[in-house]
Motif scaffolding. Structure first.
Motif, PDB file in Angstrom:
ATOM      1  N   HIS A  41     -54.900-107.561  36.306  1.00 25.11           N
ATOM      2  CA  HIS A  41     -53.707-107.067  36.981  1.00 25.11           C
ATOM      3  C   HIS A  41     -52.447-107.143  36.116  1.00 25.11           C
ATOM      4  CE1 HIS A  41     -56.155-106.859  40.551  1.00 25.11           C
ATOM      5  NE2 HIS A  41     -56.463-108.132  40.410  1.00 25.11           N
ATOM      6  N   THR A  60     -48.078-103.123  43.303  1.00 30.09           N
ATOM      7  CA  THR A  60     -48.988-104.226  43.593  1.00 30.09           C
ATOM      8  C   THR A  60     -48.202-105.447  44.022  1.00 30.09           C
ATOM      9  OG1 THR A  60     -50.437-103.347  41.860  1.00 30.09           O
ATOM     10  CG2 THR A  60     -50.960-105.528  42.714  1.00 30.09           C
ATOM     11  N   TYR A 120     -48.401-109.592  45.118  1.00 26.85           N
ATOM     12  CA  TYR A 120     -49.167-110.814  44.895  1.00 26.85           C
ATOM     13  C   TYR A 120     -48.554-111.976  45.649  1.00 26.85           C
ATOM     14  CZ  TYR A 120     -50.931-108.309  40.814  1.00 26.85           C
ATOM     15  OH  TYR A 120     -51.493-107.385  39.992  1.00 26.85           O
ATOM     16  N   ASN A 171     -57.552 -99.189  43.019  1.00 22.15           N
ATOM     17  CA  ASN A 171     -58.523-100.278  43.047  1.00 22.15           C
ATOM     18  C   ASN A 171     -59.023-100.466  44.476  1.00 22.15           C
ATOM     19  OD1 ASN A 171     -59.971-102.709  42.916  1.00 22.15           O
ATOM     20  ND2 ASN A 171     -58.637-103.532  41.309  1.00 22.15           N
ATOM     21  N   THR A 231     -61.230-102.381  45.597  1.00 24.28           N
ATOM     22  CA  THR A 231     -61.625-103.746  45.954  1.00 24.28           C
ATOM     23  C   THR A 231     -60.451-104.577  46.461  1.00 24.28           C
ATOM     24  OG1 THR A 231     -61.272-104.626  43.714  1.00 24.28           O
ATOM     25  CG2 THR A 231     -63.442-103.677  44.211  1.00 24.28           C
ATOM     26  N   LEU A 232     -59.224-104.034  46.341  1.00 25.61           N
ATOM     27  CA  LEU A 232     -58.039-104.757  46.797  1.00 25.61           C
ATOM     28  C   LEU A 232     -57.669-104.339  48.213  1.00 25.61           C
ATOM     29  CD1 LEU A 232     -55.730-104.629  43.645  1.00 25.61           C
ATOM     30  CD2 LEU A 232     -57.382-106.389  44.301  1.00 25.61           C
ATOM     31  N   ASN A 233     -56.962-105.216  48.901  1.00 29.39           N
ATOM     32  CA  ASN A 233     -56.480-104.884  50.236  1.00 29.39           C
ATOM     33  C   ASN A 233     -55.481-103.731  50.170  1.00 29.39           C
ATOM     34  OD1 ASN A 233     -57.974-106.843  51.551  1.00 29.39           O
ATOM     35  ND2 ASN A 233     -56.371-108.390  51.366  1.00 29.39           N
ATOM     36  N   ILE A 273     -53.781-110.290  47.374  1.00 29.60           N
ATOM     37  CA  ILE A 273     -53.358-109.138  46.594  1.00 29.60           C
ATOM     38  C   ILE A 273     -53.480-107.874  47.445  1.00 29.60           C
ATOM     39  CG2 ILE A 273     -53.720-107.822  44.475  1.00 29.60           C
ATOM     40  CD1 ILE A 273     -55.154-110.192  43.317  1.00 29.60           C
ATOM     41  N   SER A 274     -52.483-107.025  47.385  1.00 23.14           N
ATOM     42  CA  SER A 274     -52.559-105.728  48.054  1.00 23.14           C
ATOM     43  C   SER A 274     -51.914-104.675  47.178  1.00 23.14           C
ATOM     44  CB  SER A 274     -51.890-105.774  49.434  1.00 23.14           C
ATOM     45  OG  SER A 274     -50.509-106.028  49.303  1.00 23.14           O
ATOM     46  N   GLN A 275     -52.210-103.428  47.476  1.00 21.71           N
ATOM     47  CA  GLN A 275     -51.782-102.345  46.599  1.00 21.71           C
ATOM     48  C   GLN A 275     -51.479-101.091  47.407  1.00 21.71           C
ATOM     49  OE1 GLN A 275     -54.683-100.667  43.622  1.00 21.71           O
ATOM     50  NE2 GLN A 275     -53.404-101.839  42.194  1.00 21.71           N
TER      51      GLN A 275
END
Length: 476
Positions: free
Chosen positions: A287, A142, A144, A83, A85-87, A112-114
């Protein structure tokens, strides 16, 4: 020269088709959720998990991780996250802080980070072993903010139901005292009058201050979570709402089935419903519903340090948290169309802050805290594990002398940077009665990270067992 039967084109084509079919039948993808409330150690856990995997073939100490013990792990690398768009999970930043001369703990989760890892390994069993010797497992992790997790139950609550829940929480004497400024302001609000956006914003700010004060005093069941960590919603009107006490609703004769259009009451309901549908629900759909493995980190020791109210509130918060996930035995069809979490680890974090002889008690304390929630999860067919871990071990255990007797002690570095040797105390196997807290208190230490020197592998407690429980069956 004759061509070998096994080299014949049709045989090679059939073999390739078999490989493709086997790849479809074998799950090569794991979505892992790392959850827990604020301060439970999520960032440290993910940093350590990534570090242990990447360094597994170098000097990582992972005796209970079967794929390493059996010398089948070929290598692990970080890959582009799915993704965009996530950090990006700040692994490099965390390692930089941990490996500097005066190490610091990684920054806590703010959004949110991944991270995605590719784990290449040699197969040990199964039909597909005869088609190809090695395989690659994709692991998506992931992270949160814990505060956001507690909003998921709001999806099943109306504004009136949520207000009633908050009113029940505010009956707690400590919470009530912290909320006096909010109480005074909301009492002056005419709910039936024309909507006053500035007044609603001011009262929402006072409610946010109340939530932050509650968190500072050890409370963890706090909603809405975005009030504490707003992220990109900071200052947005969607966060300008708050609960109303039943007494005020009765006094002002508010009829929720027929609200005055454009009134303060209607604006509050609209913003609450918008928060649910435009903030909480997408977060859940995008998510949570796709996870199939989960780690729940629980900081039992800090709750004990803060007192009975903090311990009780943490237990309530965990009950709320557990009701928000989809659980159930996973199979191929479920994985393709409706993934469900089928393996769940409950981990009491910071086990290195107590002596080894007390870690069994810490696990029992955790299990007593999760007793009611865990029964339903096990009924749904989920494989669960409870353990005590230190994602990044900050102490060494040994023996000291007290009155001529040997006692277990810890050696570490205090938050102030001084070397300390101490016996942190005993961990209860279940929550002590309220009367106990009036006479005694717990003082488990807060430790600084260890000095790494030239090492690249983070010291830990039981991260190898966590890895084997979560991934061992996918790396056969």
């Amino acid at each position: 020269m004759q061509t070998s039967f096994f080299q014949h084109a049709s045989v090679q084509l059939s073999k390739q088709k078999l490989k493709t079919t086997a790849a479809r039948l074998v799950n090569h993808h794991v979505n892992l959720a790392v959850t827990g409330l604020s301060g439970s150690g999520k960032t440290a856990f993910i940093t350590s998990l990534v570090n242990q995997l990447i360094e597994a073939n170098e000097s990582a100490h992972l005796p209970f991780f079967s794929v390493v013990r059996e010398s089948r792990l070929i290598g692990v690398k970080r890959d582009v996250q799915p993704n965009l768009t996530l950090n990006r999970f700040a692994y490099e930043d965390a390692m930089s802080k941990l490996t500097q001369p005066s190490p610091q703990w990684p920054s806590s989760t703010k959004g949110i980070s991944q991270v995605r890892l590719k784990i290449k390994y040699k197969k040990s069993q199964g039909f597909s072993k005869y088609l190809t010797e090695d395989a690659t497992l994709t692991l998506d992790i992931t992270d949160y903010p814990g505060e956001w997790l507690l909003d998921l139950p709001l999806l099943d609550m109306s504004f009136l139901q949520w207000s009633a829940h908050c009113e029940e929480e505010l009956n707690d004497p400590n919470r009530n005292e912290l909320a006096q400024d909010f109480f005074n302001a909301v009492a002056e609000l005419d709910l039936m009058a024309k909507g006053d956006e500035l007044a609603l914003q001011h009262i929402a700010q006072l409610y946010t201050k109340y939530l932050n004060d509650c968190q500072a005093h050890g409370y963890q069941l706090l909603q809405p979570g975005r009030f504490i960590l707003p992220g990109e919603l900071s200052g947005a009107p969607v966060l300008h709402f708050f609960p109303i006490a039943s007494k005020q609703l009765e006094q002002q004769d508010v009829d929720f089935s027929n609200l005055i259009k454009g009134s303060n009451a209607e604006l509050l309901v609209q913003r609450y419903e918008h928060y649910k549908t435009q903030v909480v629900q997408p977060f859940y759909k995008e998510h949570f519903k796709r996870f199939d493995r989960q780690v729940v980190l629980v900081d039992c020791l800090s709750a004990l340090n803060r007192g009975f109210h903090s311990y009780q509130d943490l237990q309530k918060a965990l009950d709320w948290l557990m009701g928000s996930f989809q659980y159930g035995s996973s199979n191929i069809l479920n994985r393709l169309f409706q993934p469900k979490i089928d393996k769940l680890v409950f981990a009491a974090s910071k086990a290195d802050h107590i002596t080894p002889d007390q870690q069994t008690n810490l696990v029992k304390l955790l299990e007593s805290m999760l007793h009611s929630a865990r029964k339903q999860i096990q009924f749904d067919g989920v494989v669960t594990e409870s353990t005590a871990i230190a994602a990044i071990r900050a102490s060494k255990s040994g023996l000291g002398q007290l009155n001529g007797e040997s006692i277990p002690v810890l050696q570490g570095t205090s938050k102030q940077g001084t070397a300390i040797t101490l016996f942190p105390g005993e961990v209860p196997q279940h929550c002590p009665e309220p009367e106990f807290w009036l006479q005694q208190q717990f003082e488990f230490p807060k430790l600084s990270p260890p000095v790494m020197k030239a090492e690249h592998v983070l010291p830990h407690l039981r991260m190898d067992q966590i890895l084997d429980f979560l991934l061992g069956d996918k790396l056969l």
